[in-house]
Design a protein around this motif. Structure first.
Motif, mmCIF file in Angstrom:
data_model
loop_
_atom_site.group_PDB
_atom_site.id
_atom_site.type_symbol
_atom_site.label_atom_id
_atom_site.label_comp_id
_atom_site.label_asym_id
_atom_site.label_seq_id
_atom_site.Cartn_x
_atom_site.Cartn_y
_atom_site.Cartn_z
ATOM 1 N N ASP A 78 3.392 54.090 -15.023
ATOM 2 C CA ASP A 78 2.220 54.928 -15.254
ATOM 3 C C ASP A 78 1.931 54.899 -16.752
ATOM 4 O O ASP A 78 2.803 55.259 -17.549
ATOM 5 C CB ASP A 78 2.489 56.357 -14.790
ATOM 6 C CG ASP A 78 1.240 57.220 -14.853
ATOM 7 O OD1 ASP A 78 0.831 57.739 -13.820
ATOM 8 O OD2 ASP A 78 0.660 57.370 -15.948
ATOM 9 N N VAL A 81 2.846 57.938 -19.008
ATOM 10 C CA VAL A 81 4.223 58.369 -19.266
ATOM 11 C C VAL A 81 4.831 57.427 -20.310
ATOM 12 O O VAL A 81 5.206 56.300 -19.988
ATOM 13 C CB VAL A 81 5.050 58.373 -17.961
ATOM 14 C CG1 VAL A 81 6.497 58.772 -18.228
ATOM 15 C CG2 VAL A 81 4.418 59.321 -16.934
ATOM 16 N N PRO A 107 -3.612 56.145 -13.120
ATOM 17 C CA PRO A 107 -2.173 56.398 -13.008
ATOM 18 C C PRO A 107 -1.495 55.423 -12.058
ATOM 19 O O PRO A 107 -2.149 54.789 -11.230
ATOM 20 C CB PRO A 107 -2.106 57.825 -12.466
ATOM 21 C CG PRO A 107 -3.377 58.005 -11.688
ATOM 22 C CD PRO A 107 -4.405 57.181 -12.427
ATOM 23 N N THR A 110 5.413 56.079 -11.403
ATOM 24 C CA THR A 110 6.259 55.966 -12.591
ATOM 25 C C THR A 110 7.729 55.742 -12.196
ATOM 26 O O THR A 110 8.123 55.980 -11.054
ATOM 27 C CB THR A 110 6.080 57.211 -13.496
ATOM 28 O OG1 THR A 110 6.767 56.998 -14.733
ATOM 29 C CG2 THR A 110 6.617 58.477 -12.830
ATOM 30 N N THR B 113 1.434 62.983 -12.778
ATOM 31 C CA THR B 113 0.791 61.894 -13.520
ATOM 32 C C THR B 113 -0.667 61.729 -13.105
ATOM 33 O O THR B 113 -1.478 61.267 -13.904
ATOM 34 C CB THR B 113 1.589 60.569 -13.424
ATOM 35 O OG1 THR B 113 1.403 59.970 -12.146
ATOM 36 C CG2 THR B 113 3.074 60.788 -13.675
#
Lengths: 241, 241
Positions: A78, A81, A107, A110, B113
């Motif tokens: 992502d 992050v 996004p 992650t 996210t």
């Protein structure tokens, strides 16, 4: 567009990410990430650069967008992050704010949740995500956060747990966790989560350093409730079954 | 299979999630989530249930899997973050462990996210994810975590920030954050992130309670570095631009 591809396997890339790449005139990214989407780069202008060239990539993208081009800055995971979303937004909003560039962050899945899925279900309670890279954050601040996460009995997901430049941060982090966590606390070590050759180790705080950990690894440290059930790492949510 | 659909828009669902649903003989889920995939349910056995029926859903899924059926337990977001992955694994590994059921968790884009992408780039530093629901976690423990997150100068993402049963937890959380965070700390409030009618508010700790917050909302509270640049919430990663 700042685009996250997710963990690496195309089957975990959101259609919105693929559409963004197909729509863009120019694709900007770190070489390793561009290799993941080679098939989508045919007939595209591509700007590839090496590791730690984040500022160059963001400036190249902003310059091209100023010229009216539709640009996709691509990364794995992502981009929001620890990724490129921050630097692109800072640059565009502070230094290119007369250029009328619109930034969209797309996004992706992650590493924290990709690794959790590979381990079982460790993130059923409150958790903290901490990067052990001190390139941009003072190590003392990172240590303070590790201790706060221990105090709060958070499950902790460690990004960038180890590199050649800082081989011992993971040892120090483990020592700080041991102030508040039992040595038998389950620890999951996942390499290449949802990215081809996934490797999963389930161990505990006492033994974790006996296993290989590198930059492609995500480390998940349990809280006081986390247990290992038939080889899966699970933090029970608290239902009475 | 415990399958995460991501935030809600199909363009953010991983192909692996769609394939899992297409492959399954039976789909099990909470009604609201099944509505998101109505088109995929044609000619499928479907077991739908109401909110807070997690144990019933998990048992139904385990029973069907025991009979040799391929079952997909579906939810939005990532099923590994406060979701169905934990209860399914606990149940299968502890009570159905003679049945030889294999559980696979298919991760999705989680609300943290998705909301971050809608706000800008708030999660560029270490962050904590905390649910304000005390149905399964004692409120005193949640408060301890809120304080630890404040102490550690984490960015904080609040899941389940408010419901009819606990309208004041968000007020208490805000008060605890104010012990360690400046009242002008940026706060992002996102409703229905990447799910059709997305609503985004950027405010600060002082003013946040003047805005509507409900169960469909994710709240992101900045750290000491977070700023608002041209209406975007950004925690600078620390690059010298």
């Amino acid at each position: 567009m700042v685009v996250g591809l997710g963990p690496g396997d195309r089957s975990y890339s959101a259609p919105a990410a693929i559409t963004a790449i197909e729509t863009a005139d120019v694709i900007v990214g770190y070489k390793t990430y561009l290799n993941l989407i080679e098939d989508l780069l045919v007939n595209k202008e591509v700007i590839s650069s090496g590791m730690r060239k984040e500022i160059d990539r963001a400036k190249a993208a902003a310059d091209l967008a100023s010229e009216g081009k539709c640009v996709a800055v691509v990364s794995s995971g992502d981009p929001g992050v620890y990724g490129m979303a921050g630097i692109v937004l800072e640059l565009v909003e502070e230094q290119y704010n007369d250029k009328n560039i619109e930034v969209e962050v797309i996004p992706g899945i992650t590493a924290a949740t990709a690794a959790a899925a590979a381990l079982g279900a460790p993130l059923m309670h409150d958790f903290a995500v901490i990067s052990l890279s001190d390139l941009l954050t003072p190590w003392t601040k990172i240590m303070t956060r590790i201790e706060a996460a221990g105090l709060g009995d958070f499950i902790v997901v460690l990004y960038n747990p180890k590199s050649h430049g800082r081989p011992n941060h993971i040892n120090t982090a483990r020592e700080i966790f041991l102030w508040h966590k039992d040595p038998m606390t389950p620890v999951g070590i996942v390499r290449n989560a949802k990215r081809g050759e996934e490797e999963v180790i389930i161990t505990n705080l006492k033994e974790m350093l006996n296993h290989p950990i590198d930059m492609l690894t995500t480390v998940v440290i349990g809280n006081s409730q986390t247990k290992i059930i038939n080889g899966k790492m699970v933090t029970p949510r608290g239902y009475q079954l």
